[in-house]
Design a protein around this motif. Structure first.
Motif, PDB file in Angstrom:
ATOM      1  N   SER A  34      21.494  15.723  50.439  1.00 56.11           N
ATOM      2  CA  SER A  34      22.139  16.220  49.222  1.00 56.11           C
ATOM      3  C   SER A  34      23.626  16.516  49.411  1.00 56.11           C
ATOM      4  N   ARG A  35      24.102  16.546  50.640  1.00 61.74           N
ATOM      5  CA  ARG A  35      25.501  16.889  50.884  1.00 61.74           C
ATOM      6  C   ARG A  35      26.416  15.671  50.947  1.00 61.74           C
ATOM      7  N   GLY A  36      25.877  14.490  51.064  1.00 61.50           N
ATOM      8  CA  GLY A  36      26.691  13.300  51.005  1.00 61.50           C
ATOM      9  C   GLY A  36      26.909  12.609  52.328  1.00 61.50           C
ATOM     10  N   PRO A  37      27.647  11.507  52.272  1.00 60.84           N
ATOM     11  CA  PRO A  37      27.898  10.685  53.453  1.00 60.84           C
ATOM     12  C   PRO A  37      28.810  11.375  54.473  1.00 60.84           C
ATOM     13  N   LEU A  38      28.754  10.872  55.682  1.00 56.99           N
ATOM     14  CA  LEU A  38      29.512  11.441  56.798  1.00 56.99           C
ATOM     15  C   LEU A  38      31.002  11.520  56.509  1.00 56.99           C
ATOM     16  N   HIS A  39      31.600  10.442  55.984  1.00 52.19           N
ATOM     17  CA  HIS A  39      33.039  10.455  55.758  1.00 52.19           C
ATOM     18  C   HIS A  39      33.443  11.483  54.702  1.00 52.19           C
ATOM     19  N   ILE A  40      32.598  11.721  53.722  1.00 51.26           N
ATOM     20  CA  ILE A  40      32.889  12.754  52.719  1.00 51.26           C
ATOM     21  C   ILE A  40      32.843  14.137  53.371  1.00 51.26           C
ATOM     22  N   LEU A  41      31.849  14.370  54.213  1.00 52.08           N
ATOM     23  CA  LEU A  41      31.746  15.656  54.901  1.00 52.08           C
ATOM     24  C   LEU A  41      32.949  15.900  55.810  1.00 52.08           C
ATOM     25  N   LEU A  42      33.393  14.856  56.518  1.00 49.82           N
ATOM     26  CA  LEU A  42      34.576  15.008  57.370  1.00 49.82           C
ATOM     27  C   LEU A  42      35.783  15.420  56.533  1.00 49.82           C
ATOM     28  N   TRP A  43      35.943  14.810  55.368  1.00 51.42           N
ATOM     29  CA  TRP A  43      37.068  15.127  54.490  1.00 51.42           C
ATOM     30  C   TRP A  43      36.924  16.532  53.900  1.00 51.42           C
ATOM     31  N   GLN A  44      35.735  16.902  53.459  1.00 54.15           N
ATOM     32  CA  GLN A  44      35.505  18.216  52.871  1.00 54.15           C
ATOM     33  C   GLN A  44      35.824  19.343  53.850  1.00 54.15           C
ATOM     34  N   HIS A  45      35.608  19.094  55.125  1.00 57.53           N
ATOM     35  CA  HIS A  45      35.868  20.109  56.143  1.00 57.53           C
ATOM     36  C   HIS A  45      37.275  20.001  56.726  1.00 57.53           C
ATOM     37  N   GLY A  46      38.098  19.139  56.137  1.00 59.42           N
ATOM     38  CA  GLY A  46      39.475  19.005  56.585  1.00 59.42           C
ATOM     39  C   GLY A  46      39.619  18.309  57.929  1.00 59.42           C
ATOM     40  N   LEU A  47      38.628  17.522  58.311  1.00 57.96           N
ATOM     41  CA  LEU A  47      38.642  16.857  59.618  1.00 57.96           C
ATOM     42  C   LEU A  47      39.267  15.472  59.566  1.00 57.96           C
ATOM     43  N   ASP A  49      42.097  13.052  56.834  1.00 53.58           N
ATOM     44  CA  ASP A  49      42.973  13.118  55.665  1.00 53.58           C
ATOM     45  C   ASP A  49      42.576  12.037  54.649  1.00 53.58           C
ATOM     46  N   LEU A  50      43.289  12.008  53.521  1.00 53.27           N
ATOM     47  CA  LEU A  50      42.938  11.059  52.465  1.00 53.27           C
ATOM     48  C   LEU A  50      43.104   9.609  52.895  1.00 53.27           C
ATOM     49  N   ASP A  51      44.108   9.328  53.701  1.00 58.02           N
ATOM     50  CA  ASP A  51      44.308   7.969  54.197  1.00 58.02           C
ATOM     51  C   ASP A  51      43.111   7.530  55.039  1.00 58.02           C
ATOM     52  N   GLN A  52      42.666   8.389  55.936  1.00 60.24           N
ATOM     53  CA  GLN A  52      41.500   8.083  56.764  1.00 60.24           C
ATOM     54  C   GLN A  52      40.240   7.954  55.909  1.00 60.24           C
ATOM     55  N   LEU A  53      40.121   8.804  54.899  1.00 59.71           N
ATOM     56  CA  LEU A  53      38.967   8.723  53.997  1.00 59.71           C
ATOM     57  C   LEU A  53      38.944   7.377  53.280  1.00 59.71           C
ATOM     58  N   GLY A  54      40.094   6.927  52.801  1.00 54.18           N
ATOM     59  CA  GLY A  54      40.179   5.634  52.141  1.00 54.18           C
ATOM     60  C   GLY A  54      39.786   4.496  53.063  1.00 54.18           C
ATOM     61  N   LYS A  55      40.252   4.551  54.305  1.00 51.13           N
ATOM     62  CA  LYS A  55      39.900   3.513  55.281  1.00 51.13           C
ATOM     63  C   LYS A  55      38.405   3.537  55.594  1.00 51.13           C
ATOM     64  N   ALA A  56      37.830   4.723  55.646  1.00 51.12           N
ATOM     65  CA  ALA A  56      36.389   4.842  55.891  1.00 51.12           C
ATOM     66  C   ALA A  56      35.597   4.232  54.730  1.00 51.12           C
ATOM     67  N   PHE A  57      36.040   4.497  53.490  1.00 53.98           N
ATOM     68  CA  PHE A  57      35.385   3.886  52.332  1.00 53.98           C
ATOM     69  C   PHE A  57      35.478   2.370  52.403  1.00 53.98           C
ATOM     70  N   GLU A  58      36.668   1.852  52.725  1.00 52.21           N
ATOM     71  CA  GLU A  58      36.850   0.404  52.827  1.00 52.21           C
ATOM     72  C   GLU A  58      35.912  -0.196  53.872  1.00 52.21           C
TER      73      GLU A  58
END
Length: 69
Positions: A34-47, A49-58
């Motif tokens: 229910s908490r979501g994918p790993l890359h979302i959790l890393l971003w939510q906890h400030g681990l 940044d948005l650039d890394q999150l975008g690359k993870a999505f890609e």
């Protein structure tokens, strides 16, 4: 135990995005369906940044397309 796809994604996060093993371990401990994918959790906890999150999505999208072929 994680799936081969999850292991490949973790490898990508560590090698290409230089995410620490500690950050990934923290997110994995907090990961629940229910908490979501790993890359979302890393971003939510400030681990990451948005650039890394975008690359993870890609990466995830490209991996999904590659396995569908």
């Amino acid at each position: 135990m994680s799936s081969p796809s999850q292991q490949q994604f973790i490898q990508y996060l560590q090698t290409e995005l230089e995410i620490s093993e500690e950050a990934i371990d923290l997110a994995l401990r907090r990961q629940e369906p229910s908490r979501g994918p790993l890359h979302i959790l890393l971003w939510q906890h400030g681990l990451i940044d948005l650039d890394q999150l975008g690359k993870a999505f890609e990466w995830r999208v490209n991996e999904s397309v590659a396995t569908a072929l």
